[in-house]
Motif scaffolding. Structure first.
Motif: not given
Length: 155
Positions: A29, A79, A93, A96, A98-100, A102-103, A106, A117
């Motif tokens: 995150g 990532w 888009d 990915g 945006d999802d990365a 969160d989890s 990065c 973003r």
């Protein structure tokens, strides 16, 4: 506004040591945005984090693939994104990210390409110096936003 401090990096090894210190405080995150001119040391810093977390010493630069994903020893994902070739934020888009955000952990080079973003909880590292010779020394201005404001001093 963000909480920040500056580190002097007196050479390539100092950049790697900063990466190792950074890796020690990163968790899923966390978004680390790396800014600086070409040759400023963004990839060197990202590789040092990847080496520490994933045991990969010579991680390839994602300049052409845009994103490389690695697994940490703890089973989390790192990532590494290089957005230099992104011309419009809509191109993001398919990546990915945006999802990365969160989890995964990065590491994003050329984060200005993210446009609106930018994750609200982020650590921004601006690498600068009088020239791009990593051996002659650089500065790393580290600024924490959101939950990073409280954590920036841990680095």
């Amino acid at each position: 506004m963000g909480s920040s401090h500056t580190h002097h990096l007196d050479g390539l090894e100092a950049t790697r040591r900063l990466g190792a210190r950074l890796a020690a405080v990163l968790a899923p995150g966390d978004a680390v945005l790396l800014t600086g001119d070409l040759g400023a040391g963004k990839t060197t810093l990202a590789r040092a984090v990847i080496a520490q977390l994933c045991g990969i010493e010579e991680a390839p630069s994602p300049t052409y693939t845009l994103v490389q994903v690695y697994d940490t020893d703890a089973g989390d994902e790192v990532w590494h994104a290089d957005l230099y070739r992104i011309e419009d934020p809509s191109e993001l888009d398919e990546l990915g990210l945006d999802d990365a955000f969160d989890s995964a952990i990065c590491l994003v080079e050329w984060p200005d390409r993210l446009g609106d973003r930018l994750p609200p909880d982020r650590l921004e590292i601006l690498l600068s110096g009088e020239n791009t010779d990593l051996e002659s020394g650089r500065k790393a201005r580290i600024t924490g936003y959101g939950r990073w404001e409280e954590r920036v001093d841990d680095i």
